[in-house]
Design a protein around this motif. Structure first.
Motif, PDB file in Angstrom:
ATOM      1  N   ALA A  51      19.554 -16.448 -28.123  1.00 49.16           N
ATOM      2  CA  ALA A  51      18.930 -15.684 -27.038  1.00 49.16           C
ATOM      3  C   ALA A  51      18.018 -16.585 -26.210  1.00 49.16           C
ATOM      4  O   ALA A  51      18.032 -16.527 -24.976  1.00 49.16           O
ATOM      5  CB  ALA A  51      18.151 -14.498 -27.594  1.00 49.16           C
ATOM      6  N   ARG A  52      17.230 -17.411 -26.873  1.00 45.32           N
ATOM      7  CA  ARG A  52      16.348 -18.335 -26.146  1.00 45.32           C
ATOM      8  C   ARG A  52      17.177 -19.285 -25.290  1.00 45.32           C
ATOM      9  O   ARG A  52      16.893 -19.511 -24.108  1.00 45.32           O
ATOM     10  CB  ARG A  52      15.477 -19.125 -27.116  1.00 45.32           C
ATOM     11  N   SER A  53      18.239 -19.820 -25.849  1.00 45.62           N
ATOM     12  CA  SER A  53      19.112 -20.741 -25.130  1.00 45.62           C
ATOM     13  C   SER A  53      19.819 -20.053 -23.963  1.00 45.62           C
ATOM     14  O   SER A  53      19.908 -20.606 -22.855  1.00 45.62           O
ATOM     15  CB  SER A  53      20.136 -21.341 -26.096  1.00 45.62           C
ATOM     16  N   ALA A  54      20.311 -18.843 -24.191  1.00 46.40           N
ATOM     17  CA  ALA A  54      20.985 -18.088 -23.130  1.00 46.40           C
ATOM     18  C   ALA A  54      20.023 -17.815 -21.980  1.00 46.40           C
ATOM     19  O   ALA A  54      20.372 -17.981 -20.806  1.00 46.40           O
ATOM     20  CB  ALA A  54      21.546 -16.779 -23.677  1.00 46.40           C
ATOM     21  N   ALA A  55      18.810 -17.411 -22.311  1.00 45.67           N
ATOM     22  CA  ALA A  55      17.802 -17.139 -21.283  1.00 45.67           C
ATOM     23  C   ALA A  55      17.472 -18.414 -20.508  1.00 45.67           C
ATOM     24  O   ALA A  55      17.374 -18.397 -19.274  1.00 45.67           O
ATOM     25  CB  ALA A  55      16.547 -16.553 -21.915  1.00 45.67           C
ATOM     26  N   HIS A  56      17.325 -19.519 -21.204  1.00 46.06           N
ATOM     27  CA  HIS A  56      17.034 -20.806 -20.570  1.00 46.06           C
ATOM     28  C   HIS A  56      18.142 -21.186 -19.588  1.00 46.06           C
ATOM     29  O   HIS A  56      17.874 -21.570 -18.443  1.00 46.06           O
ATOM     30  CB  HIS A  56      16.869 -21.883 -21.644  1.00 46.06           C
ATOM     31  N   ASN A  57      19.384 -21.070 -20.037  1.00 41.63           N
ATOM     32  CA  ASN A  57      20.520 -21.421 -19.187  1.00 41.63           C
ATOM     33  C   ASN A  57      20.624 -20.502 -17.975  1.00 41.63           C
ATOM     34  O   ASN A  57      20.892 -20.971 -16.860  1.00 41.63           O
ATOM     35  CB  ASN A  57      21.819 -21.405 -19.989  1.00 41.63           C
ATOM     36  N   LEU A  58      20.417 -19.215 -18.186  1.00 44.57           N
ATOM     37  CA  LEU A  58      20.456 -18.277 -17.060  1.00 44.57           C
ATOM     38  C   LEU A  58      19.346 -18.584 -16.050  1.00 44.57           C
ATOM     39  O   LEU A  58      19.581 -18.547 -14.834  1.00 44.57           O
ATOM     40  CB  LEU A  58      20.343 -16.835 -17.551  1.00 44.57           C
ATOM     41  N   ALA A  59      18.169 -18.880 -16.550  1.00 38.63           N
ATOM     42  CA  ALA A  59      17.047 -19.187 -15.660  1.00 38.63           C
ATOM     43  C   ALA A  59      17.384 -20.373 -14.771  1.00 38.63           C
ATOM     44  O   ALA A  59      17.034 -20.393 -13.583  1.00 38.63           O
ATOM     45  CB  ALA A  59      15.787 -19.467 -16.467  1.00 38.63           C
ATOM     46  N   GLY A  60      18.088 -21.342 -15.319  1.00 36.90           N
ATOM     47  CA  GLY A  60      18.432 -22.530 -14.557  1.00 36.90           C
ATOM     48  C   GLY A  60      19.544 -22.322 -13.554  1.00 36.90           C
ATOM     49  O   GLY A  60      19.637 -23.047 -12.562  1.00 36.90           O
TER      50      GLY A  60
END
Length: 110
Positions: A51-60
């Protein structure tokens, strides 16, 4: 001439969006699953990190496609998932709500 360049850029961005849309949707699916697991107090370490990784990637990515609100929401989730959070009904509702809003934003970009 500038209009031709703008049209070409728009077409290229739309093509990139279409190409990356399945990955974006998978990332939102991961956020949905994590929100549900968090609400049930069954969020695994792997789901938490996903979830943290998915959120990070989406933010970028979302801002690149003009979805600034999506970037803000994804960063909020990234911050939340970067912390160790215990059971919290209000936080669980927020996680689910933000994931739903992200899905709506992404689906509206099509």
């Amino acid at each position: 001439m500038a209009s031709d360049a703008q049209n070409a850029l728009s077409v290229a961005m739309d093509r990139m969006w279409t190409q990356h849309l399945p990955q974006l949707q998978e990332r939102v699916d991961a956020l949905d699953a994590a929100a549900k697991a968090f609400a049930a107090n069954h969020l695994s370490i792997e789901q938490h990190e996903a979830a943290r990784s998915a959120a990070h990637n989406l933010a970028g990515v979302l801002g690149t496609f003009g979805l600034t609100r999506g970037t803000v929401l994804a960063r909020e989730l990234e911050i939340i998932y970067s912390r160790q959070n215990g059971p919290d009904a209000d936080l669980a509702a927020s996680l689910a709500s933000i994931a739903t809003e992200l899905r709506t934003l992404i689906n509206s970009r099509k």
